[in-house]
Design a protein around this motif. Structure first.
Motif, PDB file in Angstrom:
ATOM      1  N   ILE A 276       2.375 -28.873   2.125  1.00  0.00           N
ATOM      2  CA  ILE A 276       2.288 -28.071   3.350  1.00  0.00           C
ATOM      3  C   ILE A 276       2.247 -26.586   3.016  1.00  0.00           C
ATOM      4  CG2 ILE A 276       3.561 -27.382   5.413  1.00  0.00           C
ATOM      5  CD1 ILE A 276       4.525 -30.275   5.658  1.00  0.00           C
ATOM      6  N   SER A 277       3.046 -26.166   2.042  1.00  0.00           N
ATOM      7  CA  SER A 277       3.041 -24.756   1.628  1.00  0.00           C
ATOM      8  C   SER A 277       1.657 -24.337   1.166  1.00  0.00           C
ATOM      9  CB  SER A 277       4.060 -24.536   0.500  1.00  0.00           C
ATOM     10  OG  SER A 277       5.369 -24.754   0.935  1.00  0.00           O
ATOM     11  N   ARG A 282      -3.811 -21.527   3.002  1.00  0.00           N
ATOM     12  CA  ARG A 282      -5.267 -21.494   3.251  1.00  0.00           C
ATOM     13  C   ARG A 282      -5.587 -21.073   4.678  1.00  0.00           C
ATOM     14  NH1 ARG A 282      -4.915 -26.574   0.594  1.00  0.00           N
ATOM     15  NH2 ARG A 282      -5.416 -27.657   2.539  1.00  0.00           N
ATOM     16  N   TYR A 283      -4.567 -20.948   5.516  1.00  0.00           N
ATOM     17  CA  TYR A 283      -4.766 -20.549   6.910  1.00  0.00           C
ATOM     18  C   TYR A 283      -3.935 -19.295   7.177  1.00  0.00           C
ATOM     19  CZ  TYR A 283      -6.783 -25.188   7.610  1.00  0.00           C
ATOM     20  OH  TYR A 283      -7.571 -26.320   7.531  1.00  0.00           O
ATOM     21  N   PRO A 284      -4.481 -18.120   6.976  1.00  0.00           N
ATOM     22  CA  PRO A 284      -3.725 -16.869   7.157  1.00  0.00           C
ATOM     23  C   PRO A 284      -3.047 -16.750   8.512  1.00  0.00           C
ATOM     24  CG  PRO A 284      -5.822 -16.432   6.095  1.00  0.00           C
ATOM     25  CD  PRO A 284      -5.864 -17.868   6.531  1.00  0.00           C
ATOM     26  N   ILE A 285      -3.720 -17.219   9.571  1.00  0.00           N
ATOM     27  CA  ILE A 285      -3.129 -17.090  10.901  1.00  0.00           C
ATOM     28  C   ILE A 285      -1.879 -17.926  11.006  1.00  0.00           C
ATOM     29  CG2 ILE A 285      -4.637 -18.899  11.836  1.00  0.00           C
ATOM     30  CD1 ILE A 285      -3.104 -15.891  13.721  1.00  0.00           C
ATOM     31  N   LEU A 286      -1.893 -19.149  10.428  1.00  0.00           N
ATOM     32  CA  LEU A 286      -0.716 -20.003  10.469  1.00  0.00           C
ATOM     33  C   LEU A 286       0.408 -19.403   9.639  1.00  0.00           C
ATOM     34  CD1 LEU A 286       0.698 -22.555  11.327  1.00  0.00           C
ATOM     35  CD2 LEU A 286      -0.401 -23.769   9.431  1.00  0.00           C
ATOM     36  N   GLN A 287       0.073 -18.862   8.488  1.00  0.00           N
ATOM     37  CA  GLN A 287       1.086 -18.233   7.645  1.00  0.00           C
ATOM     38  C   GLN A 287       1.725 -17.039   8.364  1.00  0.00           C
ATOM     39  OE1 GLN A 287      -0.120 -17.589   3.588  1.00  0.00           O
ATOM     40  NE2 GLN A 287       1.426 -16.013   3.258  1.00  0.00           N
TER      41      GLN A 287
END
Length: 292
Positions: A276-277, A282-287
């Motif tokens: 998951i990390s 790979r998804y900047p918005i989610l991070q």
């Protein structure tokens, strides 16, 4: 070791959910920016005051729960009614289905179904029971993803639920990820209602438990949030090693123990957290969303 009689920390009764529900408007004026919109804050507080134990309320009940004058609460209710988020039957107000569009906007923009659910499903398919992901918000943990094969009881709250971080395996992992100063601030202001006879309510005892979680790299809880819930949680970290979320697996206290969860599930739980990390990176918005 799948079982039909399962439970989850996200599936507690409405009594516990109500006890943990946030009500009212934060009064720390020093933290408010100059552009802070008081009317908007009041409107959001009105929306947040509805829960499983308060599905319908009168104007005076809403005003009392939010800490507003009846006139201020009425203005917020009229605005929210006009926008379609609040309905009214006789003198009682309730949420409308439109409120779900706010949560679904987060769910899809954060790509929860793509990034988080596959690993939750895999854990549940392997071990049964339930699995969740949560993030820290003040003194609470908010569940942002959940998957379960639960049959014995219907979940009162899952995705979107919030509970005291001190009473959940997810929350204790998140607390362990705080800096020493941030953890001290949390402990200094910690107050908890005894949700069960085993709920930790003493700040120093909680502090010791959190430090133990830091040392072990995982948290286990038994009957802290509700009777019958035994859970194991591990951190989800960003590329810099900062804990930004937590992943858990939980089962029925009569069928699993902390020791059995650690022995049988910890390696897989840590592997899932690592996947998951990497996926989050790979998804900047989610991070950005989870890391705030």
């Amino acid at each position: 070791m799948k079982t039909d009689r399962t439970t989850t920390e996200g599936a507690v009764n409405s009594r516990n959910a109500a006890a943990a529900a946030p009500v009212g408007i934060a009064s720390d004026d020093e933290r408010r920016p100059a552009e802070f919109v008081e009317a908007l804050a009041k409107g959001i507080a009105v929306l947040e005051c509805f829960d499983a134990s308060h599905a319908e309320m009168t104007l005076s009940e809403i005003a009392r729960r939010v800490g507003l004058s009846p006139a201020a609460a009425r203005r917020s209710l009229i605005t929210l009614q006009a926008l379609g988020y609040i309905g009214q039957k006789s003198k009682r107000f309730h949420l409308t289905p439109k409120i779900m569009t706010l949560g679904s906007a987060f769910y899809f923009s954060a790509r929860i179904d793509e990034v988080l659910l596959p690993d939750l499903r895999e854990l549940v398919e392997r071990f049964g029971d339930a699995s969740s992901v949560g993030t820290l918000d003040g003194h609470d943990v908010i569940y942002i993803a959940h998957y379960s094969v639960q049959r014995a009881r219907r979940a009162a709250a899952v995705v979107g639920a919030r509970y005291s971080a001190s009473s959940t395996s997810l929350g204790r992992v998140l607390l362990a990820g705080l800096s020493d100063d941030a953890l001290k601030r949390y402990i200094d202001t910690f107050k908890a209602e005894p949700l069960t006879s085993r709920t930790i309510t003493d700040p120093q005892e909680l502090h010791r438990e959190v430090l133990k979680v830091r040392e072990n790299g995982y948290s286990t809880t038994v009957d802290q949030l509700d009777y019958g819930i035994t859970a194991l949680a591990v951190p989800i970290r960003d590329p810099d090693g900062k804990t930004i979320a937590a992943l858990n697996t939980s089962g029925y206290t009569g069928l699993v123990t902390p020791e059995s969860l650690v022995a049988e599930r910890l390696p897989e739980l840590r592997a899932a957290a690592s996947r998951i990390s990497h996926a989050i990176s790979r998804y900047p918005i989610l991070q950005s969303i989870i890391g705030t």
